[in-house]
Design an enzyme around this catalytic site. Sequence first.
Site, short mmCIF file in Angstrom:
data_model
loop_
_atom_site.label_atom_id
_atom_site.label_comp_id
_atom_site.label_asym_id
_atom_site.label_seq_id
_atom_site.Cartn_x
_atom_site.Cartn_y
_atom_site.Cartn_z
N HIS A 171 0.81 -1.22 0.00
CA HIS A 171 0.00 0.00 0.00
C HIS A 171 0.84 1.27 0.00
O HIS A 171 0.41 2.31 -0.52
CB HIS A 171 -0.95 -0.01 1.20
CG HIS A 171 -2.08 -0.98 1.04
ND1 HIS A 171 -3.24 -0.66 0.37
CD2 HIS A 171 -2.22 -2.26 1.45
CE1 HIS A 171 -4.05 -1.70 0.37
NE2 HIS A 171 -3.45 -2.70 1.02
N GLU A 204 -8.93 4.80 -5.75
CA GLU A 204 -8.09 5.06 -6.92
C GLU A 204 -8.86 5.77 -8.02
O GLU A 204 -8.47 5.74 -9.19
CB GLU A 204 -7.51 3.74 -7.45
CG GLU A 204 -8.52 2.79 -8.07
CD GLU A 204 -9.14 1.83 -7.06
OE1 GLU A 204 -9.58 0.76 -7.48
OE2 GLU A 204 -9.19 2.16 -5.86
#
Length: 302
Positions: free
Chosen positions: A185, A216
Amino acid sequence: MTALPTVLVVDDEKQNRDLLTELLHEDCRVILAKNGNQALERAREQQPDLILLDVLMPDMSGHEVIQTLKNDDATRHIPVIFISALDAPADEERGLDLGAVDYIAKPFHPSIVRKRVRNHLLSVHHRHLLENLAMIDSLTEIANRRRYAEVLESEWRRCARNAAPLSLAIVDVDHFKAYNDHLGHAAGDRVLRRIAQAMNGLLRRPGDLVARYGGEEFAVLLPETDADSGYQIGNELRQQIEALAIAHPASPVAPVITVSLGGMTIVPAGGDVDPRLFSGADAALYAAKAEGRNRAFWRLGD
């Protein structure tokens, strides 16, 4: 270099305007008005950080000026300090009741005025910082979803008034979960920051906005942009991100990070945002994904 704050000085006597200008010019940009009408005009146009307002003026008193300022959405947020020869407690109380943040009696002590102005400008600066933080995504340092919603409403109304097109693109990073799963991440966060800054750098018109919509996914708002131009800008964004050449070993689309983009163009009508603007862009994004990703699709509203 940080720009100096702006202070609007409103006084019908030139001597007072000159004195306050001399007193404040090292700390701020001073603009002047000699009557109430000038003050209202300059407050709307210049959006000063602070207003120093005389009470006793011909034609329009300071009390009338502040009431007009506070009744106008464009100026109600600007703090006002009264500077007046009316020095009775009742006069000060009335000024504060009308919305002034401070009240300075004439004749004033120059150093006290300067320190009070500095303190109020510092408060304004802190308020602006907090407001900006509330509108910025902490990870990518671009506009957040709240800011996007605010600008969308404003641009929708403006384009409706001008009968101008409004375009919206939704951008989604291809197979981003696979990227996070493969590289972690922290690496994913760095990718989102690079993508956000790349898109933000490509859009140069003041009205254009790139915002992180969630995860995203990004929203790109393009006022006064028709469908052909919107598609061209959207495709340039897609190409720019691919050109970053950020390795994506887990992607079945390409060896580098890519995005899919869906856009929609509408000529707004009415005061409320039509939900079809977003749903149309989202449907175009779905079509871009269905066709293999790393491409831009665009739709034109009725």
